[in-house]
Design an enzyme around this catalytic site. Structure first.
Site, short mmCIF file in Angstrom:
data_model
loop_
_atom_site.label_atom_id
_atom_site.label_comp_id
_atom_site.label_asym_id
_atom_site.label_seq_id
_atom_site.Cartn_x
_atom_site.Cartn_y
_atom_site.Cartn_z
N HIS A 35 2.74 -25.86 22.14
CA HIS A 35 2.07 -26.22 20.90
C HIS A 35 2.54 -25.32 19.75
O HIS A 35 2.94 -24.17 19.96
CB HIS A 35 0.56 -26.13 21.05
CG HIS A 35 0.00 -27.23 21.90
ND1 HIS A 35 -1.35 -27.44 22.03
CD2 HIS A 35 0.60 -28.18 22.66
CE1 HIS A 35 -1.56 -28.48 22.82
NE2 HIS A 35 -0.39 -28.93 23.23
N GLU A 92 0.98 -23.73 17.42
CA GLU A 92 0.24 -22.49 17.23
C GLU A 92 0.77 -21.39 18.16
O GLU A 92 0.93 -20.24 17.75
CB GLU A 92 -1.26 -22.70 17.51
CG GLU A 92 -1.89 -23.78 16.67
CD GLU A 92 -1.86 -25.18 17.30
OE1 GLU A 92 -2.81 -25.94 17.07
OE2 GLU A 92 -0.89 -25.50 18.03
N CYS A 125 -6.15 -27.13 19.62
CA CYS A 125 -6.88 -27.55 20.81
C CYS A 125 -7.62 -26.34 21.39
O CYS A 125 -7.39 -25.20 20.97
CB CYS A 125 -5.92 -28.15 21.84
SG CYS A 125 -4.83 -26.94 22.64
N CYS A 171 -5.30 -23.56 22.85
CA CYS A 171 -4.70 -22.77 21.78
C CYS A 171 -5.75 -21.87 21.14
O CYS A 171 -5.45 -20.72 20.78
CB CYS A 171 -4.06 -23.67 20.73
SG CYS A 171 -2.52 -24.45 21.28
#
Length: 145
Positions: free
Chosen positions: A67, A69, A93, A96
């Site tokens: 992801h 992040e 999410c 994360c």
């Protein structure tokens, strides 16, 4: 900080366009004050091929992609205490969120999303951030407003 929030969120929009994911392009920017600390977009680990199978078959993609992040946190290569994370086109999410909290980031700026697929994860993210004292700032969908 509002003007800088808009600028860094706009930068996250730009960074999201670097993703090779055909369905969801996510970008993130980590900043401290007026300075960029790191950038990230969703994609495969360095050295891993962006094959059609890995990008287009959702089950495969979810097992192999990093992801945005997390890419930004890993790319920073230094402590992130007191930094702000900007994420486009939706909030982090829950997985994360846990890593964001652990990294020392204390503020996340993003935009609202009505994604049913991620709704439960987003609710969990909000709960985790509240409990850990991470400020979640929801901006309008247009980062220039």
């Amino acid at each position: 900080m509002a003007d800088w929030d808009a600028r860094f969120l706009e930068m996250a929009v730009l960074v999201s366009k670097w993703s090779k994911d055909p369905s969801t392009k996510v970008g993130s920017v980590i900043a401290k004050g007026k300075f960029v600390v790191s950038l990230g977009f969703n994609g495969h680990p360095a050295g891993v091929t962006d094959s059609a199978e890995r990008l287009e078959i959702r089950e495969v993609k979810y097992r192999t992609i990093i992801h945005a992040e997390i890419n930004a946190i890993l790319s920073a290569g230094k402590p992130l205490q007191g930094c702000t994370l900007y994420v486009w086109p939706f909030m982090p999410c829950s997985q994360c969120a846990s890593i964001i909290i652990q990294s020392g980031i204390r503020r996340v700026v993003t935009v609202p999303s009505d994604s049913e697929r991620w709704a439960e994860s987003f609710r969990c993210t909000e709960e985790l951030f509240r409990e850990a004292g991470v400020e979640l700032v929801m901006r309008t969908a247009d980062p220039q407003s």
